[in-house]
Design an enzyme around this catalytic site. Structure first.
Site, short mmCIF file in Angstrom:
data_model
loop_
_atom_site.label_atom_id
_atom_site.label_comp_id
_atom_site.label_asym_id
_atom_site.label_seq_id
_atom_site.Cartn_x
_atom_site.Cartn_y
_atom_site.Cartn_z
N TYR A 26 34.37 -13.27 5.42
CA TYR A 26 35.01 -11.87 5.48
C TYR A 26 34.26 -10.72 5.34
CZ TYR A 26 36.54 -7.73 8.61
OH TYR A 26 36.50 -7.17 9.57
N TYR A 28 28.22 -6.03 12.12
CA TYR A 28 29.97 -6.21 11.35
C TYR A 28 30.46 -6.12 13.24
CZ TYR A 28 34.19 -3.60 10.35
OH TYR A 28 35.37 -3.26 10.24
#
Lengths: 390, 144
Positions: free
Chosen positions: A292, A343
């Site tokens: 991440y 994103y």
């Protein structure tokens, strides 16, 4: 649990990815429905096979409306993970797995749709935060500033430099440049460009921060028994968990009163060993990872906490080229990640993990059979999964 | 004249915040502690995470603190701070009060001079309407 009940990912789907505000002709709900529909088709299933939905962190695309919109006849599971921002991404996957493995539902779609042009931009003040009284009047408004405090302390304690942060950002961009789906496809980034990037919140420069994008992603989860009848390669969720250490619930997005021994970290110290133990693996068994990357520096912390190098040694690890495709020991974020692909709150990383194990990545790791995917780092809950191809 | 413009978000009293903010309005920085076991906690919570007592007391913080971490903010994520850039948001620790840290600002110094471990001193910023906020400035600047 019987082997036949083990959760597998059998379908993936997405909308196009654009810069924030790029999708304005359709609603966020609509592109989310499109991604779910694509994932169901990818699995070779129909809505009649789907009986559950899972999402996370204040998702605005309500599962009960999605059922009506898509014409799912019977809903047996709908869940949304509390808190955590993108930390909920793999947490939602873990809930989908729990649902199918326990028999609560047969086939669950985990999804996320985000149109920041239609709602709130994540990089701006505005989201009502728990304990906002202790941060907003002081100008601590948005994630880059909040996580910069943890990063500054981390760089104070360990030999981590801006060159190491740059390595994470440049790796992401190089991978995105091979990926036509990526927002930053055909947009090269040089080391000089990186260091000329303006400061956002020290120690983060512009290219240390993830994109703000519009897009939607979905994955279909069912049991191994059902997965065997489908056309896609068998990709098992070897383990998927979420959780948090003490004090993180108001942590970086609030008061920053996490314990000293955990402060400059991603909150994965306890979670990572458990994730590997449940999969019966060690970090040495991982072929490729999607970590991440809301901010470059937290990827460095995660490489340490997930056991790919020792505490404080992630800088040296990346400086050796370890995360680079194709020759690094552990190629990471092979689609360009959230720094350079899109994103979608971590779910695009999960899709890339599946593509790697199917042999369909634009930065394919040869013979990849295992992939680690993490959910939002430095928040509560945080989450991770290990995918395995049989 | 406050450190930030008046358009800056103000604290809005909520369930567990009232006593902390009452302290600020009276220019006293106080942290919540458990009246049963003494454990400090911040932000204020309705129950002690250690002994689960709901009895609380309030402990006055020292006026000096140490920079635990900080960031120099260059990008305005809220229109109110545009004219204040760059500004320093710091996380402060009080060695005599283990377990609690405070988010605030370091003022009266060039942001490039702020360091972890720096000693800072409390001042009360008048944000109007009978409210004050704790902000900090380096000790050496006060001596000089």
């Amino acid at each position: 649990m019987a082997e036949n009940n083990k959760a597998c990912i059998v379908g993936i789907g997405q909308s196009e990815f654009t810069r924030w505000g790029g999708i304005h002709d359709r609603s966020q709900f609509q592109i989310t429905a499109e991604a779910i529909s694509a994932a169901i088709a990818d699995a070779g299933l129909t809505v009649n096979d789907v009986d559950g939905f899972a999402s996370f962190s204040d998702d605005e695309n309500e599962a009960t409306l999605m059922q009506v919109a898509l014409g799912v006849p019977v809903l047996r599971w709908s869940s949304m993970v509390w808190g955590g921002g993108g930390g909920g991404s793999i947490a939602a996957l873990s809930q989908a797995c729990a649902a199918v493995e326990s028999g609560q539902a047969h086939t669950v779609v985990m999804y996320r749709g985000l149109c920041q042009g239609q709602g709130q931009r994540f990089g701006q003040a505005g989201k009502k935060r728990v304990h906002g009284n202790y941060i907003l009047p002081y100008g601590l408004f948005a994630p880059p500033q909040m996580l910069a405090l943890m990063m500054q302390r981390y760089m104070h304690l360990y030999p981590i430099t801006h060159d190491h942060l740059a390595e994470v950002a440049l790796n992401a961009r190089a991978n995105a440049n091979r990926n036509p789906r990526a927002v930053m496809y055909e947009k090269p980034l040089t080391r000089e460009d990186y260091f000329n990037g303006r400061w956002i919140a020290e120690p983060f420069r512009l290219y240390d921060c993830c994109l703000e994008t519009d897009g939607a992603c979905a994955v279909v989860v069912t049991t191994k028994e059902r997965a065997r009848d489908l056309k896609a390669p068998l990709i098992e969720v070897a383990s998927a968990i979420h959780g948090s250490g003490p004090g993180w619930g108001t942590g970086p997005l609030g008061s920053h009163n996490m314990p000293d021994e955990d402060y400059a970290s991603t909150n994965s110290r306890r979670l990572a060993p458990e994730l590997f133990a449940r999969a019966g693996m060690t970090p040495a068994d991982i072929d490729v990872a999607q970590i991440y990357d809301h901010f470059s520096g937290l990827v460095l912390m995660a490489l340490e906490e997930y056991g790919f190098c020792d505490k404080g040694e992630s800088g040296a690890f990346v400086a050796e080229g370890s995360i680079r495709w194709p020759n690094g020991k552990l190629p990471i974020n092979t689609s360009g990640g959230q720094l350079s692909e899109a994103y979608v709150h971590g779910v695009n990383l999960l899709l890339e993990g599946v593509r790697q194990l199917r042999g369909e990545s634009t930065s394919q790791v040869k013979d990849a059979r295992t992939c680690l995917v993490t959910g939002g780092l430095g928040v509560s809950p945080t989450s991770g999964t290990i995918l395995r191809r049989h | 004249m406050s450190y930030f413009p008046k358009e800056m978000p103000r604290p809005v009293p909520a369930m567990n915040d009232t006593e902390f903010l009452r302290g600020c309005a009276e220019r006293h920085l106080r942290f919540q502690a458990c009246a049963a076991c003494g454990m400090l906690r911040h932000p204020p919570m309705p129950i002690c995470s250690h002994c689960h007592s709901t009895a609380e007391k309030w402990v006055e913080a020292p006026t000096t603190a140490k920079v635990y971490s900080f960031t120099v903010v260059h990008h305005a994520s809220h229109p109110a701070v545009k004219a204040s850039l760059p500004y320093v948001v710091a996380l402060l620790e009080f060695p005599a009060l283990p377990g609690v840290r405070l988010v605030s600002n370091i003022t009266h110094v060039d942001p490039s001079e702020v360091r972890i471990g720096m000693q800072v001193d409390l001042w009360w910023d008048d944000i109007g309407e009978d409210m004050f906020l704790p902000r900090f400035r380096p000790m050496e600047k006060i001596k000089a």
